[in-house]
Scaffold this motif. Sequence first.
Motif, PDB file in Angstrom:
ATOM      1  N   LEU A   1     -11.645   7.270  12.692  1.00 45.50           N
ATOM      2  CA  LEU A   1     -10.769   7.497  11.547  1.00 45.50           C
ATOM      3  C   LEU A   1     -10.691   6.132  10.608  1.00 45.50           C
ATOM      4  CD1 LEU A   1      -8.482   8.968   9.787  1.00 45.50           C
ATOM      5  CD2 LEU A   1      -7.410   8.279  11.153  1.00 45.50           C
ATOM      6  N   ARG A   2      -9.777   5.100  10.799  1.00 50.27           N
ATOM      7  CA  ARG A   2     -10.420   3.679  10.771  1.00 50.27           C
ATOM      8  C   ARG A   2     -11.777   3.622   9.676  1.00 50.27           C
ATOM      9  NH1 ARG A   2     -10.149  -1.603  13.287  1.00 50.27           N
ATOM     10  NH2 ARG A   2     -10.091  -1.754  11.150  1.00 50.27           N
ATOM     11  N   SER A   3     -12.928   3.946  10.142  1.00 52.89           N
ATOM     12  CA  SER A   3     -13.479   3.675   9.657  1.00 52.89           C
ATOM     13  C   SER A   3     -14.296   4.943   8.208  1.00 52.89           C
ATOM     14  CB  SER A   3     -15.103   3.129  10.284  1.00 52.89           C
ATOM     15  OG  SER A   3     -16.146   3.716   9.981  1.00 52.89           O
ATOM     16  N   ASP A   4     -13.756   5.869   8.396  1.00 54.27           N
ATOM     17  CA  ASP A   4     -13.633   7.139   7.199  1.00 54.27           C
ATOM     18  C   ASP A   4     -13.022   6.722   6.032  1.00 54.27           C
ATOM     19  OD1 ASP A   4     -15.804   8.665   9.430  1.00 54.27           O
ATOM     20  OD2 ASP A   4     -13.963   9.608   9.611  1.00 54.27           O
ATOM     21  N   LEU A   5     -12.356   5.903   6.516  1.00 55.20           N
ATOM     22  CA  LEU A   5     -11.130   5.467   5.212  1.00 55.20           C
ATOM     23  C   LEU A   5     -11.593   4.414   4.689  1.00 55.20           C
ATOM     24  CD1 LEU A   5      -7.776   7.389   6.375  1.00 55.20           C
ATOM     25  CD2 LEU A   5      -9.556   8.629   4.890  1.00 55.20           C
ATOM     26  N   GLN A   6     -12.195   3.821   5.503  1.00 56.38           N
ATOM     27  CA  GLN A   6     -13.194   2.163   4.767  1.00 56.38           C
ATOM     28  C   GLN A   6     -12.352   2.139   3.060  1.00 56.38           C
ATOM     29  OE1 GLN A   6     -12.415  -1.422   6.189  1.00 56.38           O
ATOM     30  NE2 GLN A   6     -10.983   0.110   7.338  1.00 56.38           N
ATOM     31  N   PRO A   7     -13.488   2.724   2.119  1.00 59.46           N
ATOM     32  CA  PRO A   7     -13.157   2.559   1.012  1.00 59.46           C
ATOM     33  C   PRO A   7     -12.350   2.584   0.327  1.00 59.46           C
ATOM     34  CG  PRO A   7     -14.571   4.365   1.698  1.00 59.46           C
ATOM     35  CD  PRO A   7     -13.794   4.245   3.214  1.00 59.46           C
ATOM     36  N   TRP A   8     -11.008   2.337   1.035  1.00 59.63           N
ATOM     37  CA  TRP A   8      -9.575   2.870   0.062  1.00 59.63           C
ATOM     38  C   TRP A   8      -8.453   2.472   0.711  1.00 59.63           C
ATOM     39  CZ3 TRP A   8     -12.064   7.693   1.657  1.00 59.63           C
ATOM     40  CH2 TRP A   8     -12.715   8.237   0.977  1.00 59.63           C
ATOM     41  N   ALA A   9      -8.773   1.588   1.750  1.00 59.97           N
ATOM     42  CA  ALA A   9      -7.881   0.614   2.458  1.00 59.97           C
ATOM     43  C   ALA A   9      -7.976  -0.424   1.627  1.00 59.97           C
ATOM     44  CB  ALA A   9      -8.825  -0.060   4.249  1.00 59.97           C
ATOM     45  N   SER A  10      -6.625  -1.116   2.213  1.00 60.61           N
ATOM     46  CA  SER A  10      -6.103  -2.606   1.648  1.00 60.61           C
ATOM     47  C   SER A  10      -7.322  -3.832   2.497  1.00 60.61           C
ATOM     48  CB  SER A  10      -4.655  -2.694   1.649  1.00 60.61           C
ATOM     49  OG  SER A  10      -3.892  -2.954   2.780  1.00 60.61           O
ATOM     50  N   GLY A  11      -7.177  -3.683   3.829  1.00 57.04           N
ATOM     51  CA  GLY A  11      -7.397  -4.644   4.445  1.00 57.04           C
ATOM     52  C   GLY A  11      -6.273  -5.200   5.074  1.00 57.04           C
ATOM     53  N   ALA A  12      -5.187  -4.949   5.014  1.00 55.08           N
ATOM     54  CA  ALA A  12      -3.949  -5.459   5.567  1.00 55.08           C
ATOM     55  C   ALA A  12      -3.748  -4.630   6.219  1.00 55.08           C
ATOM     56  CB  ALA A  12      -2.568  -5.916   4.350  1.00 55.08           C
ATOM     57  N   VAL A  13      -2.968  -5.309   7.792  1.00 51.33           N
ATOM     58  CA  VAL A  13      -2.520  -3.926   8.958  1.00 51.33           C
ATOM     59  C   VAL A  13      -0.776  -4.367   9.336  1.00 51.33           C
ATOM     60  CG1 VAL A  13      -3.599  -4.887  10.765  1.00 51.33           C
ATOM     61  CG2 VAL A  13      -3.380  -3.436  10.901  1.00 51.33           C
TER      62      VAL A  13
ATOM     63  N   ALA B   1       0.724  -1.414  -0.441  1.00 53.51           N
ATOM     64  CA  ALA B   1       0.302  -0.348  -0.054  1.00 53.51           C
ATOM     65  C   ALA B   1       1.000   1.277   0.003  1.00 53.51           C
ATOM     66  CB  ALA B   1      -1.183  -0.590   1.434  1.00 53.51           C
ATOM     67  N   PRO B   2       0.573   2.440  -1.168  1.00 53.91           N
ATOM     68  CA  PRO B   2       0.954   3.462  -0.760  1.00 53.91           C
ATOM     69  C   PRO B   2       1.103   4.195   0.503  1.00 53.91           C
ATOM     70  CG  PRO B   2      -0.686   3.799  -2.194  1.00 53.91           C
ATOM     71  CD  PRO B   2      -0.521   2.390  -1.824  1.00 53.91           C
ATOM     72  N   TRP B   3       0.295   3.974   1.058  1.00 51.12           N
ATOM     73  CA  TRP B   3       0.125   5.215   2.591  1.00 51.12           C
ATOM     74  C   TRP B   3      -0.702   4.553   3.567  1.00 51.12           C
ATOM     75  CZ3 TRP B   3       1.409   9.821   1.508  1.00 51.12           C
ATOM     76  CH2 TRP B   3       2.113  10.169   0.174  1.00 51.12           C
ATOM     77  N   THR B   4      -0.196   5.317   4.881  1.00 46.56           N
ATOM     78  CA  THR B   4      -0.412   4.668   6.519  1.00 46.56           C
ATOM     79  C   THR B   4      -1.186   5.443   6.796  1.00 46.56           C
ATOM     80  OG1 THR B   4       1.138   2.644   6.474  1.00 46.56           O
ATOM     81  CG2 THR B   4       0.323   2.988   8.478  1.00 46.56           C
ATOM     82  N   VAL B   5      -2.852   5.050   7.574  1.00 47.59           N
ATOM     83  CA  VAL B   5      -2.881   6.307   8.651  1.00 47.59           C
ATOM     84  C   VAL B   5      -2.601   5.620  10.078  1.00 47.59           C
ATOM     85  CG1 VAL B   5      -4.156   7.685   6.801  1.00 47.59           C
ATOM     86  CG2 VAL B   5      -5.318   5.372   8.228  1.00 47.59           C
ATOM     87  N   HIS B   6      -2.297   6.821  10.819  1.00 45.85           N
ATOM     88  CA  HIS B   6      -1.764   6.160  11.928  1.00 45.85           C
ATOM     89  C   HIS B   6      -2.388   6.638  13.147  1.00 45.85           C
ATOM     90  CE1 HIS B   6       0.336   4.138  15.190  1.00 45.85           C
ATOM     91  NE2 HIS B   6       1.522   4.779  15.012  1.00 45.85           N
TER      92      HIS B   6
END
Length: 460
Positions: free
Chosen positions: A400-412, A374-379
């Motif tokens: 924040l995690r919920s807001d960005l789900q549409p673009w999330a890779s699903g990995a962590v 993934a090119p970006w991580t929000v933390h």
Amino acid sequence: MSSRMLHDSTLTGLRTGFTGTLLTPGDPSYEETRAVFNAMIDRSPALIALPHNEAEVARAVAYGRAEGLPIAVRGGGHSVAGNSTCDGLVVDLREMNGVTVDPAARTVRVGGGATMRDLDTAVQPYGLATTGGRVSTTGVGGFVLGGGSGWLERAFGLACDNLLAAELVTADGSLVRATAHSDSELFWALHGGGGNFGVVTSMTLRLHPLPVLTAALLIWPEEATPQVVREYRDFMENAPDQVGGGLICLTAGQESFVPEDLAGRLACAVLITYTGPESQARDVMAPMLRLGHAGEMIAEMPYAELQSMLDDPPGYRNYWSAEHLDAFPDEAVDLFCARAHDMVVPSPSQHVLFPQGGAVARDAGLYPLPWRSAPWTVHPFGLWDDPADDARAKEWARGLRSDLQPWASGAVYLNFIGQEGQDRIVAGFGPENYERLAAVKAYFDPENVFRLNHNIQPAA
């Protein structure tokens, strides 16, 4: 289980010939030793064992198993999930913190209890470095075994990419050395699989030449955040691999480069690291310097100094999480910026955006770390001192995690999160990698002795 439930005769047997330290409740240094970084975690171990060598690690593990104690392994004590302590036995490696540098081979052997400060200061005189945690108090062992994301990752890869060998004591007391050519399946598993397979007592890491490092910390008032985030996104998408850093929404401090009217207020900061001289760095970061920042600190500095520049203070309550993004369009930027207002402010909390790419994304399928593509991580990185703010801080991170789900890779990246359930652990590796890791776990720890971690269940 409390210390009074331990059998005096077996504890006496463990003490015989044990050159390290054994602490039970009531001992003079017990309270200080049991404390961990996250003040939300309050455990009272029945026994804290601080061994001096691998044989004493094995004896401590055997004792814990015989007594039926849960066993936690502590390196730096920096696990936000509280995995480095428990109410049973804590095998505390902090006295096994030796660092031996081989400058000719560009390698370093690091004890299982060493911190990033121990490592960075040892290799600094040789003009060498390897990717480390972003604060100097992080334990090297847990950091590397979890994957290891840091300021130098775009240039030098993740910390685990630089792992050349690991020595560990397994659940049955065996001493195993894992390399790419010996116990190679275990070696693969140690690149992200954490402490699931044994107590790692030492590791050998690859070093890279770093004769000079430039760091720039730029700060803007809160109202500039949306523009700064967009510009930073575009800047990093075209930046060379020598550039690292992150964007941080935070409470501005009292530093000399921070304007007086920003101190104590929510602000937007960008840290840019460059593995080269300041003259080159200024040319590369010119797009960010043209944005009209309110304050700046730009200087060449030792990597060890950079590593401690943003140390988060101990004694605070902590809740962290993360989401990895396959894309970061303007809509996601707006949501990211809006959530910054939900932080506990003023506090040391940080609302962070990390760029990946570069060496992180190369060989993305080599190890069990699917998040690295993934090119970006929000933390969302929450630190606060009032228990009354617990619910608010957790909701901010989850929101924040919920807001960005549409673009999330699903990995962590599991080093970035607390206890978020087994599904998130599987997401840290990916389902196929998890099955392969479970087979390694079944071979080296079939009874799941080392389960106080982001746990991989042994395959049936």
